[in-house]
Design a protein around this motif. Structure first.
Motif, PDB file in Angstrom:
ATOM      1  N   ALA A  13     100.179   7.454  78.999  1.00 29.42           N
ATOM      2  CA  ALA A  13     100.809   6.229  78.503  1.00 29.42           C
ATOM      3  C   ALA A  13      99.759   5.217  78.053  1.00 29.42           C
ATOM      4  O   ALA A  13     100.043   4.341  77.245  1.00 29.42           O
ATOM      5  N   ALA A  14      98.522   5.342  78.563  1.00 30.00           N
ATOM      6  CA  ALA A  14      97.453   4.416  78.206  1.00 30.00           C
ATOM      7  C   ALA A  14      97.097   4.500  76.729  1.00 30.00           C
ATOM      8  O   ALA A  14      96.626   3.531  76.143  1.00 30.00           O
ATOM      9  N   GLY A  15      97.333   5.654  76.130  1.00 34.41           N
ATOM     10  CA  GLY A  15      97.139   5.730  74.696  1.00 34.41           C
ATOM     11  C   GLY A  15      96.398   6.947  74.209  1.00 34.41           C
ATOM     12  O   GLY A  15      95.625   7.564  74.929  1.00 34.41           O
ATOM     13  N   ALA A  16      96.664   7.262  72.963  1.00 35.38           N
ATOM     14  CA  ALA A  16      96.007   8.342  72.236  1.00 35.38           C
ATOM     15  C   ALA A  16      96.255   8.089  70.754  1.00 35.38           C
ATOM     16  O   ALA A  16      97.180   7.376  70.385  1.00 35.38           O
ATOM     17  N   ALA A  17      95.413   8.680  69.948  1.00 36.25           N
ATOM     18  CA  ALA A  17      95.571   8.534  68.502  1.00 36.25           C
ATOM     19  C   ALA A  17      96.831   9.271  68.033  1.00 36.25           C
ATOM     20  O   ALA A  17      97.337  10.154  68.720  1.00 36.25           O
ATOM     21  N   MET A  18      97.301   8.896  66.866  1.00 34.55           N
ATOM     22  CA  MET A  18      98.458   9.552  66.256  1.00 34.55           C
ATOM     23  C   MET A  18      98.121  11.016  66.006  1.00 34.55           C
ATOM     24  O   MET A  18      96.976  11.352  65.732  1.00 34.55           O
ATOM     25  N   ALA A  19      99.108  11.870  66.102  1.00 34.69           N
ATOM     26  CA  ALA A  19      98.956  13.293  65.818  1.00 34.69           C
ATOM     27  C   ALA A  19     100.038  13.715  64.844  1.00 34.69           C
ATOM     28  O   ALA A  19     101.136  13.153  64.852  1.00 34.69           O
ATOM     29  N   SER A  20      99.737  14.685  64.018  1.00 34.81           N
ATOM     30  CA  SER A  20     100.741  15.149  63.060  1.00 34.81           C
ATOM     31  C   SER A  20     101.756  16.088  63.709  1.00 34.81           C
ATOM     32  O   SER A  20     102.813  16.349  63.155  1.00 34.81           O
ATOM     33  N   ALA A  21     101.412  16.585  64.911  1.00 35.71           N
ATOM     34  CA  ALA A  21     102.335  17.451  65.646  1.00 35.71           C
ATOM     35  C   ALA A  21     102.064  17.310  67.141  1.00 35.71           C
ATOM     36  O   ALA A  21     100.922  17.088  67.551  1.00 35.71           O
ATOM     37  N   VAL A  22     103.115  17.419  67.936  1.00 32.12           N
ATOM     38  CA  VAL A  22     103.004  17.373  69.398  1.00 32.12           C
ATOM     39  C   VAL A  22     103.906  18.439  69.989  1.00 32.12           C
ATOM     40  O   VAL A  22     104.763  18.994  69.306  1.00 32.12           O
ATOM     41  N   GLU A 118     116.445   4.230  81.358  1.00 32.90           N
ATOM     42  CA  GLU A 118     116.018   4.884  82.596  1.00 32.90           C
ATOM     43  C   GLU A 118     117.211   5.378  83.411  1.00 32.90           C
ATOM     44  O   GLU A 118     117.108   6.349  84.130  1.00 32.90           O
ATOM     45  N   ALA A 119     118.347   4.727  83.290  1.00 32.12           N
ATOM     46  CA  ALA A 119     119.550   5.153  84.006  1.00 32.12           C
ATOM     47  C   ALA A 119     120.296   6.248  83.243  1.00 32.12           C
ATOM     48  O   ALA A 119     121.156   6.910  83.805  1.00 32.12           O
ATOM     49  N   LYS A 120     119.960   6.443  81.968  1.00 35.52           N
ATOM     50  CA  LYS A 120     120.666   7.411  81.136  1.00 35.52           C
ATOM     51  C   LYS A 120     119.877   8.694  80.898  1.00 35.52           C
ATOM     52  O   LYS A 120     120.423   9.667  80.394  1.00 35.52           O
ATOM     53  N   GLY A 121     118.591   8.693  81.208  1.00 38.28           N
ATOM     54  CA  GLY A 121     117.783   9.878  80.939  1.00 38.28           C
ATOM     55  C   GLY A 121     116.342   9.672  81.326  1.00 38.28           C
ATOM     56  O   GLY A 121     116.002   8.731  82.035  1.00 38.28           O
ATOM     57  N   VAL A 122     115.496  10.575  80.842  1.00 41.67           N
ATOM     58  CA  VAL A 122     114.067  10.488  81.121  1.00 41.67           C
ATOM     59  C   VAL A 122     113.339  10.163  79.829  1.00 41.67           C
ATOM     60  O   VAL A 122     113.720  10.622  78.754  1.00 41.67           O
ATOM     61  N   GLY A 123     112.299   9.365  79.949  1.00 42.03           N
ATOM     62  CA  GLY A 123     111.569   8.964  78.762  1.00 42.03           C
ATOM     63  C   GLY A 123     110.082   8.834  79.016  1.00 42.03           C
ATOM     64  O   GLY A 123     109.609   8.852  80.157  1.00 42.03           O
ATOM     65  N   PHE A 124     109.350   8.711  77.929  1.00 38.03           N
ATOM     66  CA  PHE A 124     107.903   8.530  77.971  1.00 38.03           C
ATOM     67  C   PHE A 124     107.511   7.688  76.779  1.00 38.03           C
ATOM     68  O   PHE A 124     107.959   7.925  75.651  1.00 38.03           O
ATOM     69  N   SER A 125     106.667   6.691  76.992  1.00 37.24           N
ATOM     70  CA  SER A 125     106.202   5.818  75.935  1.00 37.24           C
ATOM     71  C   SER A 125     104.709   6.025  75.736  1.00 37.24           C
ATOM     72  O   SER A 125     103.930   5.925  76.682  1.00 37.24           O
ATOM     73  N   TRP A 126     104.315   6.324  74.523  1.00 38.54           N
ATOM     74  CA  TRP A 126     102.932   6.661  74.179  1.00 38.54           C
ATOM     75  C   TRP A 126     102.371   5.579  73.260  1.00 38.54           C
ATOM     76  O   TRP A 126     102.850   5.393  72.148  1.00 38.54           O
ATOM     77  N   GLN A 127     101.379   4.866  73.727  1.00 35.65           N
ATOM     78  CA  GLN A 127     100.715   3.798  72.957  1.00 35.65           C
ATOM     79  C   GLN A 127      99.733   4.436  71.976  1.00 35.65           C
ATOM     80  O   GLN A 127      98.898   5.248  72.376  1.00 35.65           O
ATOM     81  N   LEU A 128      99.842   4.092  70.699  1.00 28.46           N
ATOM     82  CA  LEU A 128      98.931   4.645  69.692  1.00 28.46           C
ATOM     83  C   LEU A 128      97.641   3.841  69.630  1.00 28.46           C
ATOM     84  O   LEU A 128      97.655   2.622  69.622  1.00 28.46           O
ATOM     85  N   THR A 129      96.547   4.550  69.602  1.00 25.96           N
ATOM     86  CA  THR A 129      95.227   3.941  69.428  1.00 25.96           C
ATOM     87  C   THR A 129      94.713   4.364  68.058  1.00 25.96           C
ATOM     88  O   THR A 129      95.369   5.140  67.360  1.00 25.96           O
ATOM     89  N   LYS A 130      93.577   3.873  67.671  1.00 26.01           N
ATOM     90  CA  LYS A 130      93.013   4.164  66.338  1.00 26.01           C
ATOM     91  C   LYS A 130      93.533   5.387  65.773  1.00 26.01           C
ATOM     92  O   LYS A 130      93.799   6.098  65.141  1.00 26.01           O
TER      93      LYS A 130
END
Length: 130
Positions: A13-22, A118-130
């Protein structure tokens, strides 16, 4: 728990650069004593800037997700929010049978549904860096 893999490495969650595929993975929370495997019908991915969608949400029906359409629009500081509704989750037993996930039920259903994600499902938020 939803995990995102970028070039084979887990995104934090702290961050990673954008990727064209995950690649998306679903697993038990590390705090759970019983480990289980999960599948989902689909996951929703949304590119957010200042809390608002930049482009339409992507519905991913497979673990490998093509984000190439977002590469030009994404900027450092944006977030990619991955969400899997409980209604889309199934638990995969050791013998391969799939059972619906026993989702938490609200005391009384209210309309419109004002529960948080959070009450409806599971999630993850990814902060984009450079």
């Amino acid at each position: 728990m939803v995990s995102v893999l970028r070039n084979g490495e887990t995104v934090t969650a702290a961050g990673a650069a954008m990727a064209s595929a995950v690649r998306l993975q679903l697993s038990s929370d590390p705090a759970c004593s019983e480990k289980a495997n999960y599948r989902c019908k689909y996951a929703e991915l949304t590119l957010l800037r200042a809390g608002r969608p930049v482009l339409p949400t992507i519905r991913a029906y497979k673990p490998d997700v093509d984000l190439s359409a977002w590469v030009r629009a994404a900027m450092p500081g944006d977030k990619i929010y991955v969400f899997v509704p409980y209604t889309n989750l199934t638990v995969v037993a050791p013998d391969g049978t799939q059972l619906p996930y026993a989702q938490p039920e609200p005391a009384k259903p209210k309309y419109p549904d004002m529960r948080t994600d959070e009450a409806k499902g599971v999630g993850f938020s990814w902060q984009l860096t450079k």
